[in-house]
Design a protein around this motif. Structure first.
Motif, PDB file in Angstrom:
ATOM      1  N   SER A  73       4.020  42.366  18.824  1.00 55.10           N
ATOM      2  CA  SER A  73       3.204  42.957  17.751  1.00 55.10           C
ATOM      3  C   SER A  73       2.673  44.332  18.115  1.00 55.10           C
ATOM      4  CB  SER A  73       2.037  42.018  17.410  1.00 55.10           C
ATOM      5  OG  SER A  73       2.506  40.777  16.915  1.00 55.10           O
ATOM      6  N   VAL A  74       2.698  44.676  19.394  1.00 54.24           N
ATOM      7  CA  VAL A  74       2.196  45.981  19.827  1.00 54.24           C
ATOM      8  C   VAL A  74       3.124  47.114  19.402  1.00 54.24           C
ATOM      9  CG1 VAL A  74       1.596  47.382  21.850  1.00 54.24           C
ATOM     10  CG2 VAL A  74       0.972  44.973  21.779  1.00 54.24           C
ATOM     11  N   CYS A  95      -2.148  55.793  21.214  1.00 54.67           N
ATOM     12  CA  CYS A  95      -1.170  55.875  22.302  1.00 54.67           C
ATOM     13  C   CYS A  95      -1.723  55.230  23.573  1.00 54.67           C
ATOM     14  CB  CYS A  95      -0.809  57.335  22.560  1.00 54.67           C
ATOM     15  SG  CYS A  95       0.629  57.575  23.637  1.00 54.67           S
ATOM     16  N   VAL A  96      -2.987  55.500  23.876  1.00 57.70           N
ATOM     17  CA  VAL A  96      -3.619  54.890  25.055  1.00 57.70           C
ATOM     18  C   VAL A  96      -3.620  53.366  24.912  1.00 57.70           C
ATOM     19  CG1 VAL A  96      -5.775  54.644  26.339  1.00 57.70           C
ATOM     20  CG2 VAL A  96      -5.051  56.902  25.559  1.00 57.70           C
ATOM     21  N   THR A  97      -3.986  52.899  23.726  1.00 57.68           N
ATOM     22  CA  THR A  97      -4.022  51.456  23.474  1.00 57.68           C
ATOM     23  C   THR A  97      -2.647  50.840  23.624  1.00 57.68           C
ATOM     24  OG1 THR A  97      -5.869  51.764  21.928  1.00 57.68           O
ATOM     25  CG2 THR A  97      -4.646  49.691  21.790  1.00 57.68           C
ATOM     26  N   GLN A  98      -1.636  51.515  23.088  1.00 63.31           N
ATOM     27  CA  GLN A  98      -0.275  50.984  23.156  1.00 63.31           C
ATOM     28  C   GLN A  98       0.218  50.921  24.600  1.00 63.31           C
ATOM     29  OE1 GLN A  98       2.897  53.047  20.866  1.00 63.31           O
ATOM     30  NE2 GLN A  98       2.921  51.201  19.597  1.00 63.31           N
ATOM     31  N   VAL A  99      -0.034  51.966  25.369  1.00 66.91           N
ATOM     32  CA  VAL A  99       0.370  51.962  26.778  1.00 66.91           C
ATOM     33  C   VAL A  99      -0.307  50.816  27.526  1.00 66.91           C
ATOM     34  CG1 VAL A  99       0.137  53.206  28.957  1.00 66.91           C
ATOM     35  CG2 VAL A  99       0.949  54.410  26.935  1.00 66.91           C
ATOM     36  N   GLY A 155      -4.940  48.539  33.385  1.00 64.06           N
ATOM     37  CA  GLY A 155      -6.026  49.513  33.358  1.00 64.06           C
ATOM     38  C   GLY A 155      -5.839  50.622  34.377  1.00 64.06           C
ATOM     39  N   PHE A 156      -5.370  50.251  35.567  1.00 64.12           N
ATOM     40  CA  PHE A 156      -5.143  51.246  36.619  1.00 64.12           C
ATOM     41  C   PHE A 156      -4.055  52.229  36.220  1.00 64.12           C
ATOM     42  CE2 PHE A 156      -2.673  52.461  40.416  1.00 64.12           C
ATOM     43  CZ  PHE A 156      -3.640  53.196  41.088  1.00 64.12           C
ATOM     44  N   PHE A 175      10.282  55.013  20.955  1.00 66.76           N
ATOM     45  CA  PHE A 175       9.756  54.523  19.680  1.00 66.76           C
ATOM     46  C   PHE A 175       8.361  53.919  19.827  1.00 66.76           C
ATOM     47  CE2 PHE A 175      11.891  50.836  21.436  1.00 66.76           C
ATOM     48  CZ  PHE A 175      11.133  49.753  21.051  1.00 66.76           C
ATOM     49  N   PHE A 176       7.819  53.940  21.046  1.00 65.26           N
ATOM     50  CA  PHE A 176       6.421  53.589  21.276  1.00 65.26           C
ATOM     51  C   PHE A 176       5.948  54.350  22.509  1.00 65.26           C
ATOM     52  CE2 PHE A 176       8.935  50.588  23.726  1.00 65.26           C
ATOM     53  CZ  PHE A 176       8.275  50.512  24.939  1.00 65.26           C
ATOM     54  N   CYS A 177       4.647  54.408  22.692  1.00 64.30           N
ATOM     55  CA  CYS A 177       4.096  55.135  23.843  1.00 64.30           C
ATOM     56  C   CYS A 177       4.330  54.325  25.114  1.00 64.30           C
ATOM     57  CB  CYS A 177       2.597  55.365  23.658  1.00 64.30           C
ATOM     58  SG  CYS A 177       2.181  56.668  22.483  1.00 64.30           S
TER      59      CYS A 177
END
Length: 319
Positions: A73-74, A95-99, A155-156, A175-177
């Motif tokens: 779903s991400v 982008c940060v959230t997806q990574v 997180g790291f 197609f995604f970060c």
């Protein structure tokens, strides 16, 4: 010059600029997403409702199904929307959230697959000690340990990636970060980041792979002592697909993540990213659950009970 302080959005690259191919991509990804959700939710429902499936093996299967629903779903829904609307913009926060989520779910997925291989090893090679070794408390501890490890790991890596200045471009060739594509946009030296990714990838991914292979070597050596028949064939038909999923998952992710950032991105990177972000959630229910006779019987039992109730309700409600 753009840098990380003013670059507030990025542009994702699709599989094609042709409208017909974009529609085909959106439809195929939507179908994959629907099948994945259906298969995994079915496993969650069956293993929760049926009390005979409340064992460590199905506990991990249920957790893996929930994880796979979140994992796919991400990336997939956002990619489908972008293809149909021809909009490739993603905010920096997005982008940060997806990574973070992609790395988190990938890490936890690998740990879950490792624990599931260990569960099968204990069940086949040490059946008398299985209730003690794989007791409910240990299973919960393994799950919580995987989630905590995934949070720390993700997180790291997210933190050390987005501390870099980005001034090359804001076009992410994916197609995604993901981290490898972002490193190519940095205008600073990313060698330390690449070394950390390589080292942590080899420790986590390589360590899990070695542990899984070791578990299956013991399983195969035990199964080969079984009399030739259904039990041996069933064990091999179950274990071999497990190993193939792990090989595809690790092989594709290693290729994408462990390549030097100086190498230009290609369409192959995008295709291979599908093999570690989309294919495992799609095939895990089929390989780990829907080929399982206990799962099949439980599904048939629940379906029969549902239709019987519906039939009786219609009969009672009819004049």
């Amino acid at each position: 010059m753009l840098n990380s302080s003013v670059m507030m959005e990025y542009l994702l690259v699709g599989f094609s600029d042709v409208w017909e191919l974009r529609v085909l991509h959106a439809l195929s990804f939507s179908l994959i997403y629907l099948v994945t959700l259906t298969g995994n939710f079915l496993i969650v429902i069956v293993t929760t409702v049926n009390k005979s499936l409340h064992s460590p093996m199905y506990f991990f299967l249920r957790n893996l199904s929930v994880l796979d629903v979140c994992y796919i779903s991400v990336t997939v829904p956002n990619s489908c929307v972008n293809s149909l609307l021809d909009s490739s913009v993603i905010s920096k926060a997005g982008c940060v959230t997806q990574v973070f989520l992609v790395v988190f779910f990938a890490c936890v997925e690998m740990l879950f697959l490792t624990f599931m291989a260990h569960d099968r090893y204990v069940a086949i090679c040490q059946p008398l000690h299985y209730p003690v070794i794989m007791n409910p408390q240990v299973c919960v501890q393994m799950t919580l340990g995987s989630i905590f490890s995934g949070l720390v790991y993700s997180g790291f890596h997210t933190g050390i990636t987005f501390r870099l200045p980005f001034c090359q471009s804001n076009v992410i060739h994916q197609f995604f970060c993901d981290i490898p594509s972002l490193l190519k946009l940095s205008c600073s030296d990313t060698f330390s980041n690449e070394v950390i990714i390589l080292a942590s990838g080899l420790v986590i991914g390589g360590g899990c792979f070695i542990f899984i292979i070791r578990s299956y070597i013991h399983i195969f050596s035990t199964v080969l002592r079984f009399p030739i028949g259904a039990d041996r064939a069933k064990a091999f038909s179950t274990c071999v697909p497990h190993i193939l999923v792990v090989l595809v998952f690790l092989g594709s992710s290693f290729y994408v993540y462990l390549r030097p950032s100086a190498i230009s991105a290609t369409i192959l990177d995008m295709v291979l990213s599908v093999f570690y972000s989309v294919i495992p959630p799609l095939f895990n229910p089929i390989i780990y659950s829907l080929r399982n006779e206990q799962i099949k019987r439980a599904i048939r039992k629940i379906t029969k009970k549902y239709f019987n109730r519906k039939f009786i309700g219609n009969c009672l409600g009819s004049p």
